[in-house]
Write a protein that holds these residues in place. Sequence first.
Motif, PDB file in Angstrom:
ATOM      1  N   PRO A 158     -11.281 -13.586   3.203  1.00  0.00           N
ATOM      2  CA  PRO A 158     -12.361 -13.964   2.797  1.00  0.00           C
ATOM      3  C   PRO A 158     -12.541 -12.981   1.238  1.00  0.00           C
ATOM      4  O   PRO A 158     -13.178 -13.563   0.446  1.00  0.00           O
ATOM      5  CB  PRO A 158     -13.535 -13.722   3.336  1.00  0.00           C
ATOM      6  CG  PRO A 158     -12.855 -13.497   4.788  1.00  0.00           C
ATOM      7  CD  PRO A 158     -11.531 -13.049   4.593  1.00  0.00           C
ATOM      8  N   SER A 159     -12.030 -12.009   1.246  1.00  0.00           N
ATOM      9  CA  SER A 159     -11.893 -11.165   0.177  1.00  0.00           C
ATOM     10  C   SER A 159     -10.879 -10.136   0.092  1.00  0.00           C
ATOM     11  O   SER A 159     -10.478  -9.897   1.099  1.00  0.00           O
ATOM     12  CB  SER A 159     -13.408 -10.588  -0.210  1.00  0.00           C
ATOM     13  OG  SER A 159     -13.658  -9.682   1.016  1.00  0.00           O
ATOM     14  N   PRO A 160     -10.537  -9.430  -0.855  1.00  0.00           N
ATOM     15  CA  PRO A 160      -9.699  -8.432  -1.061  1.00  0.00           C
ATOM     16  C   PRO A 160     -10.026  -7.287  -0.150  1.00  0.00           C
ATOM     17  O   PRO A 160     -11.237  -6.992   0.035  1.00  0.00           O
ATOM     18  CB  PRO A 160      -9.519  -8.009  -2.468  1.00  0.00           C
ATOM     19  CG  PRO A 160      -9.985  -9.083  -3.282  1.00  0.00           C
ATOM     20  CD  PRO A 160     -11.149  -9.757  -2.387  1.00  0.00           C
ATOM     21  N   LEU A 161      -9.120  -6.964   0.877  1.00  0.00           N
ATOM     22  CA  LEU A 161      -9.205  -5.842   1.780  1.00  0.00           C
ATOM     23  C   LEU A 161      -7.596  -4.964   1.915  1.00  0.00           C
ATOM     24  O   LEU A 161      -6.688  -5.209   2.044  1.00  0.00           O
ATOM     25  CB  LEU A 161      -9.402  -6.482   3.063  1.00  0.00           C
ATOM     26  CG  LEU A 161      -9.907  -5.488   4.266  1.00  0.00           C
ATOM     27  CD1 LEU A 161     -11.151  -4.934   3.962  1.00  0.00           C
ATOM     28  CD2 LEU A 161      -9.914  -6.341   5.526  1.00  0.00           C
ATOM     29  N   SER A 162      -8.219  -3.555   1.970  1.00  0.00           N
ATOM     30  CA  SER A 162      -6.934  -2.813   2.285  1.00  0.00           C
ATOM     31  C   SER A 162      -7.376  -1.684   3.359  1.00  0.00           C
ATOM     32  O   SER A 162      -8.562  -1.569   3.670  1.00  0.00           O
ATOM     33  CB  SER A 162      -6.469  -2.200   0.976  1.00  0.00           C
ATOM     34  OG  SER A 162      -7.644  -1.176   0.422  1.00  0.00           O
ATOM     35  N   ASP A 163      -6.529  -1.002   3.808  1.00  0.00           N
ATOM     36  CA  ASP A 163      -6.934   0.188   4.552  1.00  0.00           C
ATOM     37  C   ASP A 163      -7.712  -0.253   5.964  1.00  0.00           C
ATOM     38  O   ASP A 163      -8.372   0.601   6.301  1.00  0.00           O
ATOM     39  CB  ASP A 163      -7.348   1.235   4.003  1.00  0.00           C
ATOM     40  CG  ASP A 163      -6.862   1.592   2.686  1.00  0.00           C
ATOM     41  OD1 ASP A 163      -5.693   2.415   2.869  1.00  0.00           O
ATOM     42  OD2 ASP A 163      -6.977   1.356   1.521  1.00  0.00           O
TER      43      ASP A 163
ATOM     44  N   LEU B 102       2.770 -11.266  10.969  1.00  0.00           N
ATOM     45  CA  LEU B 102       1.666 -11.554   9.808  1.00  0.00           C
ATOM     46  C   LEU B 102       1.121 -10.287   9.046  1.00  0.00           C
ATOM     47  O   LEU B 102       1.082  -9.123   9.536  1.00  0.00           O
ATOM     48  CB  LEU B 102       0.266 -12.076  10.538  1.00  0.00           C
ATOM     49  CG  LEU B 102      -0.790 -12.524   9.466  1.00  0.00           C
ATOM     50  CD1 LEU B 102      -0.642 -13.530   8.860  1.00  0.00           C
ATOM     51  CD2 LEU B 102      -2.158 -12.708  10.251  1.00  0.00           C
ATOM     52  N   VAL B 103       1.506 -10.309   7.870  1.00  0.00           N
ATOM     53  CA  VAL B 103       1.104  -9.194   6.773  1.00  0.00           C
ATOM     54  C   VAL B 103      -0.289  -9.701   5.888  1.00  0.00           C
ATOM     55  O   VAL B 103      -0.268 -10.394   5.231  1.00  0.00           O
ATOM     56  CB  VAL B 103       2.353  -8.911   5.864  1.00  0.00           C
ATOM     57  CG1 VAL B 103       1.889  -7.640   4.998  1.00  0.00           C
ATOM     58  CG2 VAL B 103       3.476  -8.471   6.524  1.00  0.00           C
ATOM     59  N   ALA B 104      -1.332  -8.867   6.216  1.00  0.00           N
ATOM     60  CA  ALA B 104      -2.565  -9.135   5.659  1.00  0.00           C
ATOM     61  C   ALA B 104      -3.131  -8.115   4.794  1.00  0.00           C
ATOM     62  O   ALA B 104      -3.074  -6.935   4.855  1.00  0.00           O
ATOM     63  CB  ALA B 104      -3.613  -9.333   6.728  1.00  0.00           C
ATOM     64  N   GLY B 105      -3.607  -8.578   3.429  1.00  0.00           N
ATOM     65  CA  GLY B 105      -4.306  -7.627   2.614  1.00  0.00           C
ATOM     66  C   GLY B 105      -3.501  -6.462   2.027  1.00  0.00           C
ATOM     67  O   GLY B 105      -2.206  -6.701   1.883  1.00  0.00           O
ATOM     68  N   GLY B 106      -4.039  -5.391   1.498  1.00  0.00           N
ATOM     69  CA  GLY B 106      -3.287  -4.196   1.196  1.00  0.00           C
ATOM     70  C   GLY B 106      -3.713  -4.029  -0.318  1.00  0.00           C
ATOM     71  O   GLY B 106      -4.539  -4.710  -1.036  1.00  0.00           O
ATOM     72  N   ARG B 107      -3.147  -3.173  -0.996  1.00  0.00           N
ATOM     73  CA  ARG B 107      -3.257  -2.644  -2.593  1.00  0.00           C
ATOM     74  C   ARG B 107      -2.114  -2.910  -3.200  1.00  0.00           C
ATOM     75  O   ARG B 107      -0.907  -2.676  -2.750  1.00  0.00           O
ATOM     76  CB  ARG B 107      -3.493  -1.050  -2.399  1.00  0.00           C
ATOM     77  CG  ARG B 107      -4.938  -0.628  -1.656  1.00  0.00           C
ATOM     78  CD  ARG B 107      -4.943   0.898  -2.242  1.00  0.00           C
ATOM     79  NE  ARG B 107      -6.242   1.406  -1.487  1.00  0.00           N
ATOM     80  CZ  ARG B 107      -7.327   1.321  -2.164  1.00  0.00           C
ATOM     81  NH1 ARG B 107      -7.417   0.779  -3.706  1.00  0.00           N
ATOM     82  NH2 ARG B 107      -8.550   1.475  -1.591  1.00  0.00           N
ATOM     83  N   THR B 108      -2.304  -3.595  -4.371  1.00  0.00           N
ATOM     84  CA  THR B 108      -1.124  -3.825  -5.256  1.00  0.00           C
ATOM     85  C   THR B 108      -1.086  -2.875  -6.187  1.00  0.00           C
ATOM     86  O   THR B 108       0.158  -2.519  -7.003  1.00  0.00           O
ATOM     87  CB  THR B 108      -1.173  -5.201  -5.843  1.00  0.00           C
ATOM     88  OG1 THR B 108      -2.643  -5.103  -6.578  1.00  0.00           O
ATOM     89  CG2 THR B 108      -1.322  -6.404  -5.122  1.00  0.00           C
TER      90      THR B 108
ATOM     91  N   PRO C 238     -13.437  -2.634  -2.687  1.00  0.00           N
ATOM     92  CA  PRO C 238     -12.708  -1.141  -2.540  1.00  0.00           C
ATOM     93  C   PRO C 238     -13.968  -0.168  -1.850  1.00  0.00           C
ATOM     94  O   PRO C 238     -13.511   0.875  -1.424  1.00  0.00           O
ATOM     95  CB  PRO C 238     -12.619  -0.777  -3.996  1.00  0.00           C
ATOM     96  CG  PRO C 238     -13.715  -1.242  -4.812  1.00  0.00           C
ATOM     97  CD  PRO C 238     -13.916  -2.904  -4.271  1.00  0.00           C
ATOM     98  N   GLY C 239     -15.292  -0.541  -1.734  1.00  0.00           N
ATOM     99  CA  GLY C 239     -16.139   0.404  -1.080  1.00  0.00           C
ATOM    100  C   GLY C 239     -15.742   0.350   0.584  1.00  0.00           C
ATOM    101  O   GLY C 239     -15.135  -0.765   0.859  1.00  0.00           O
ATOM    102  N   LEU C 240     -16.263   1.189   1.308  1.00  0.00           N
ATOM    103  CA  LEU C 240     -16.022   1.263   2.747  1.00  0.00           C
ATOM    104  C   LEU C 240     -16.829  -0.148   3.514  1.00  0.00           C
ATOM    105  O   LEU C 240     -17.966  -0.358   2.911  1.00  0.00           O
ATOM    106  CB  LEU C 240     -16.459   2.457   3.452  1.00  0.00           C
ATOM    107  CG  LEU C 240     -15.886   3.552   3.179  1.00  0.00           C
ATOM    108  CD1 LEU C 240     -16.476   4.882   3.838  1.00  0.00           C
ATOM    109  CD2 LEU C 240     -14.425   3.620   3.380  1.00  0.00           C
ATOM    110  N   SER C 241     -15.987  -0.763   4.173  1.00  0.00           N
ATOM    111  CA  SER C 241     -16.480  -2.040   5.025  1.00  0.00           C
ATOM    112  C   SER C 241     -16.794  -1.834   6.343  1.00  0.00           C
ATOM    113  O   SER C 241     -16.356  -0.804   7.126  1.00  0.00           O
ATOM    114  CB  SER C 241     -15.494  -3.020   4.910  1.00  0.00           C
ATOM    115  OG  SER C 241     -15.759  -4.147   5.483  1.00  0.00           O
TER     116      SER C 241
ATOM    117  N   SER D 123      -6.336 -10.287  -1.307  1.00  0.00           N
ATOM    118  CA  SER D 123      -6.703 -10.872  -0.021  1.00  0.00           C
ATOM    119  C   SER D 123      -5.589 -12.006   0.346  1.00  0.00           C
ATOM    120  O   SER D 123      -5.801 -12.565   1.498  1.00  0.00           O
ATOM    121  CB  SER D 123      -7.979 -11.720  -0.376  1.00  0.00           C
ATOM    122  OG  SER D 123      -7.499 -12.921  -1.488  1.00  0.00           O
ATOM    123  N   ALA D 124      -4.395 -11.776  -0.005  1.00  0.00           N
ATOM    124  CA  ALA D 124      -3.354 -12.826   0.392  1.00  0.00           C
ATOM    125  C   ALA D 124      -2.686 -12.267   1.813  1.00  0.00           C
ATOM    126  O   ALA D 124      -2.788 -10.929   2.019  1.00  0.00           O
ATOM    127  CB  ALA D 124      -2.050 -12.663  -0.655  1.00  0.00           C
TER     128      ALA D 124
END
Length: 268
Positions: free
Chosen positions: A233-238, A201-207, A256-259, A214-215
């Motif tokens: 649920p929403s775009p997420l990276s790192d 499974l590959v989740a999230g990331g930066r394009t 993009p803010g810290l989660s 969020s794909a």
Amino acid sequence: MAREAVIAGPEGVVVAGGLVTGDESTASAYRLDLAGGRATGLHDLLVPVHDVGGVLSRGRYLVIGGGNASEQATVQSLGSRPTWRRDLPLPSARSDLSAVRFGTGVVIVGGYDGNAPALPDVLRSGRGQGWTVVGQLRVPVRYPAVCAGAGAVWVFGGERAGVMVDAIQRIDTETGRVRVVGHLPGPLGHAAAVTIGSRILVAGGRTGQTGQTSAMWWFSPRGGHLQRAGRLPSPLSDSAVVRRGGSVYLVGGETPGLSDRVLRIRYS
């Protein structure tokens, strides 16, 4: 926080280091109870780091490399004693890396040393103490999504010279051979990857530098094909990824803010 080490072990999940508010590295470490959502403090790391690798090796929690004001070669470990110790360092400083357990060893893929756009050397250690170069990435990257499965180590995307790439690379750690075996639907870096059964499974990331996704995708190592796997649920990276029981968890990340969220992904 984001870009921290999250390591599942017999005593629970250890979270160590990471990037926190103020764009600073932290030395904090704690055990995270994923079932109850509680955190228990541990002794701080000896060196604060983010963009770090984390893996369990022979009962020891390893926090490998990373960066703060500069890239680090330090390997920090937590074993039966309550305090962290320094192990043998990496051959050179390296941040933005991924570390995975493969068999009884540890494999390090990708990274940045402060000079080259991305590091090609694939490192391996039998015990997490002492490192040798076992191969060269065909497409050198930093911030790749990496996991072990189907008898190999798999590298999805990553970043090079500020540009995300779409290559899927397969590493044979016995022979050192690295091949590009496919391509993601588009350029992707800073994503998470985890093996679930016979799939990855590959989740999230930066394009891109400012674009996140969020794909999620299923990748079949045997067939080499990709299939959509829903969305976060929403775009997420790192974010750091860990598998525990019948679920996958994404810890922290950038939105993009810290989660401060821990996301649970159920699958079938």
